[in-house]
Write an enzyme that holds these catalytic residues in place. Structure first.
Site, PDB file in Angstrom:
ATOM      1  N   TRP A 132     -13.017  -4.793  -5.055  1.00 44.40           N
ATOM      2  CA  TRP A 132     -12.278  -5.362  -3.910  1.00 44.40           C
ATOM      3  C   TRP A 132     -12.183  -4.309  -2.813  1.00 44.40           C
ATOM      4  O   TRP A 132     -11.892  -3.144  -3.088  1.00 44.40           O
ATOM      5  CB  TRP A 132     -10.893  -5.815  -4.359  1.00 44.40           C
ATOM      6  CG  TRP A 132      -9.996  -6.246  -3.256  1.00 44.40           C
ATOM      7  CD1 TRP A 132     -10.292  -7.127  -2.241  1.00 44.40           C
ATOM      8  CD2 TRP A 132      -8.644  -5.841  -3.052  1.00 44.40           C
ATOM      9  NE1 TRP A 132      -9.211  -7.285  -1.417  1.00 44.40           N
ATOM     10  CE2 TRP A 132      -8.177  -6.520  -1.887  1.00 44.40           C
ATOM     11  CE3 TRP A 132      -7.774  -4.988  -3.725  1.00 44.40           C
ATOM     12  CZ2 TRP A 132      -6.880  -6.358  -1.394  1.00 44.40           C
ATOM     13  CZ3 TRP A 132      -6.477  -4.823  -3.243  1.00 44.40           C
ATOM     14  CH2 TRP A 132      -6.047  -5.513  -2.086  1.00 44.40           C
ATOM     15  N   ASP A 213      -5.933  -5.042 -12.663  1.00 43.93           N
ATOM     16  CA  ASP A 213      -5.561  -5.731 -11.423  1.00 43.93           C
ATOM     17  C   ASP A 213      -5.741  -7.219 -11.717  1.00 43.93           C
ATOM     18  O   ASP A 213      -6.872  -7.679 -11.900  1.00 43.93           O
ATOM     19  CB  ASP A 213      -6.472  -5.264 -10.278  1.00 43.93           C
ATOM     20  CG  ASP A 213      -6.096  -5.941  -8.965  1.00 43.93           C
ATOM     21  OD1 ASP A 213      -6.700  -5.605  -7.932  1.00 43.93           O
ATOM     22  OD2 ASP A 213      -5.206  -6.825  -8.973  1.00 43.93           O
ATOM     23  N   LYS A 249      -2.905 -16.261  -4.906  1.00 45.01           N
ATOM     24  CA  LYS A 249      -3.901 -17.320  -5.107  1.00 45.01           C
ATOM     25  C   LYS A 249      -3.426 -18.399  -6.056  1.00 45.01           C
ATOM     26  O   LYS A 249      -3.529 -19.591  -5.752  1.00 45.01           O
ATOM     27  CB  LYS A 249      -5.218 -16.731  -5.644  1.00 45.01           C
ATOM     28  CG  LYS A 249      -5.997 -15.973  -4.593  1.00 45.01           C
ATOM     29  CD  LYS A 249      -5.465 -14.580  -4.457  1.00 45.01           C
ATOM     30  CE  LYS A 249      -6.303 -13.810  -3.454  1.00 45.01           C
ATOM     31  NZ  LYS A 249      -6.127 -12.385  -3.540  1.00 45.01           N
TER      32      LYS A 249
HETATM   33  C1  LIG Z   1      -8.805  -8.111  -6.930  1.00 42.39           C
HETATM   34  C2  LIG Z   1      -7.723  -8.251  -5.907  1.00 42.39           C
HETATM   35  N1  LIG Z   1      -6.613  -7.480  -6.028  1.00 42.39           N
HETATM   36  C3  LIG Z   1      -5.604  -7.569  -5.129  1.00 42.39           C
HETATM   37  C4  LIG Z   1      -5.663  -8.458  -4.077  1.00 42.39           C
HETATM   38  C5  LIG Z   1      -4.491  -8.431  -3.139  1.00 42.39           C
HETATM   39  O1  LIG Z   1      -3.955  -9.632  -2.849  1.00 42.39           O
HETATM   40  P1  LIG Z   1      -2.422  -9.747  -2.428  1.00 42.39           P
HETATM   41  O2  LIG Z   1      -2.374 -10.851  -1.440  1.00 42.39           O
HETATM   42  O3  LIG Z   1      -2.000  -8.414  -1.874  1.00 42.39           O
HETATM   43  O4  LIG Z   1      -1.700 -10.056  -3.682  1.00 42.39           O
HETATM   44  C6  LIG Z   1      -6.808  -9.274  -3.903  1.00 42.39           C
HETATM   45  C7  LIG Z   1      -6.913 -10.236  -2.739  1.00 42.39           C
HETATM   46  N2  LIG Z   1      -8.184 -10.259  -2.132  1.00 42.39           N
HETATM   47  C8  LIG Z   1      -8.581 -11.392  -1.348  1.00 42.39           C
HETATM   48  C9  LIG Z   1      -7.576 -11.711  -0.230  1.00 42.39           C
HETATM   49  C10 LIG Z   1      -7.665 -10.982   1.073  1.00 42.39           C
HETATM   50  C11 LIG Z   1      -7.454  -9.477   0.903  1.00 42.39           C
HETATM   51  O5  LIG Z   1      -6.308  -9.035   0.776  1.00 42.39           O
HETATM   52  O6  LIG Z   1      -8.498  -8.771   0.867  1.00 42.39           O
HETATM   53  C12 LIG Z   1     -10.005 -11.165  -0.848  1.00 42.39           C
HETATM   54  O7  LIG Z   1     -10.679 -10.280  -1.444  1.00 42.39           O
HETATM   55  O8  LIG Z   1     -10.454 -11.892   0.026  1.00 42.39           O
HETATM   56  C13 LIG Z   1      -7.846  -9.181  -4.842  1.00 42.39           C
HETATM   57  O9  LIG Z   1      -8.953  -9.947  -4.727  1.00 42.39           O
END
Ligand SMILES: Cc1ncc(COP(=O)(O)O)c(CN[C@@H](CCC(=O)O)C(=O)O)c1O
Length: 401
Positions: A132, A213, A249
């Site tokens: 990520w 995570d 999500k």
């Molecule tokens: C693996 C992972 N960990 C943590 C998070 C953090 O999300 P929180 O909203 O802070 O709980 C995301 C969200 N990733 C999505 C959403 C957009 C972003 O924050 O990058 C994504 O990868 O598009 C994720 O994909």
């Protein structure tokens, strides 16, 4: 003399910046497959029905706006740890989990990074390659050194399991190994249960500390328990571990910023001391977390009818994405005459598909086809609907060859 004059412009965020570019595009064909946020078949953001019910309940009850404790809403912390491990899990029964409500997944990861920086000076965090986009920022800003373990194999468009195990084995003893509990972001490729066992073996052998995570529990497969399988496998071995959680999500609470950091310790006493230090780190960072999202989660999980309704809505969301995945595969297979095998799209799980498109090809998707995606070739299937799969397939086939 201006003191801020020397500050340069920061680059747009690789993920959240895509939405900004999408919004600026006026072409009606535009499609936002960038941010991992669920959209309905009508491509609209979705507030779960069960969330609206919980909020109406809360409104009727009348809630005050008093500060939460530094560790967050106690009822939420209990509910979130039990959702993750299962209420009858020995780590819960023996009170060996230190749980602190965090500012969603990001804030929970950051609080854990602050704990690592303070109590494990010099320890490294190993993160998957790729991972990520924000993981590296979090550890960089928390001044925690990191390195990468091999994860994605472009040749097989699958997991480089041997490379992953070798890199974890080679890491300095006592490293933190960051693992995606389910629905790996950006690849959508998860280890099999047998591979998780072997990953646990090598981590145990090297006295590493697993750091999960879990941002998609229940959203990947539709089942909360199935998606927690990897975490529960490690806990069952009696290992100490960290788990960051997010309800962005699976409960659609993106902007409520609700999540948690859980630290499984060897004893209840250690868990109490770890929790006290997490509080000491949180207080100067943001003092105490927001109440609304925590109450929504606590109310839904504690009411059997609401909890069952949530599970049904999660299955619906996961199901819609599975349908879109299948339709995209069918469209690509029908349109691409090159004979390329697109079946990797069906093997991937969760919100994303890692297309294998290069940076240049991804840019062609945007510049020529108005398809917005991250430059690493990831597309969020949550932003796609059945009606648009044919157009997307045209764009991918055109960009690929
Ligand atoms: C693996 C992972 N960990 C943590 C998070 C953090 O999300 P929180 O909203 O802070 O709980 C995301 C969200 N990733 C999505 C959403 C957009 C972003 O924050 O990058 C994504 O990868 O598009 C994720 O994909």
């Amino acid at each position: 003399v201006s003191r801020f004059e020397g500050i340069t412009m920061a680059p747009p965020d690789p993920i959240l910046g895509v939405s900004e570019a999408f919004k600026a595009d006026t072409d009606e064909r535009k499609l936002n497959l960038g941010v991992g946020a669920y959209r309905t078949e009508e491509l609209q953001p979705y507030v779960l029905k069960v969330v609206k019910k919980a909020e109406n309940l809360m409104l009727e009850r009348g809630e005050n706006k008093e500060y939460l404790p530094i560790e967050g809403l106690v009822a939420f912390n209990k509910a979130t740890a039990e959702l993750l491990f299962g209420a009858d899990n020995p780590v819960i029964k023996q009170q060996r989990v230190a749980t602190v409500q965090g500012l969603s997944g990001t804030g929970s990861l950051r609080l854990a990074a602050a704990l690592i920086e303070r109590y494990f000076p010099g320890a490294k965090v190993l993160i998957s390659s790729p991972t990520w986009g924000n993981h590296k920022n979090i550890f960089n800003d928390a001044r925690v050194p990191w390195s990468e373990y091999r994860y994605y194999d472009p040749k097989t468009v699958g997991l480089d399991f041997e490379g992953m195990i070798a890199d974890i084995k080679d890491a300095p003893e006592g490293s933190f190994i960051l693992l995606h509990g389910c629905a790996h972001n950006p690849t959508g490729i998860d280890p099999t249960p047998e591979q998780w066992e072997k990953i646990a073996d090598v981590i145990q052998k090297k006295n590493h500390i697993p750091f999960f995570d879990v941002a998609y529990q229940g959203f990947a497969s539709g089942s909360l328990d199935a998606d927690a399988g990897s975490v529960r496998l490690f806990a069952a071995r009696g290992m100490e571990l960290l788990v960051a959680q997010s309800y962005s999500k699976n409960l659609g609470l993106y902007a409520e910023r609700i999540g948690a950091i859980n630290v499984v310790c060897s004893t209840a006493d250690a868990a109490t001391r770890v929790k006290s230090q997490l509080k000491r780190l949180a207080r100067p960072m943001y003092s105490n977390p927001p109440v609304h999202g925590a109450k929504i989660v606590a109310n839904i999980v504690s009411d059997p009818a609401l909890f069952n309704e949530w599970k049904a809505e999660m299955e619906m969301m996961a199901g819609r994405i599975k349908n879109v995945r299948q339709k995209l595969y069918d469209s690509l297979s029908a349109k691409d005459k090159s004979g390329k095998d697109w079946s990797f799209i069906l093997k991937q799980i969760g919100m994303f598909s890692f297309t294998g498109l290069s940076k240049t090809q991804s840019e062609n998707m945007t510049n020529k086809w108005h398809v917005y995606m991250t430059k690493d070739g990831r597309i969020s299937l949550a932003g796609l609907n059945l009606a648009k799969c044919e157009d997307l397939a045209d764009a991918i086939v055109d960009s690929y060859h």
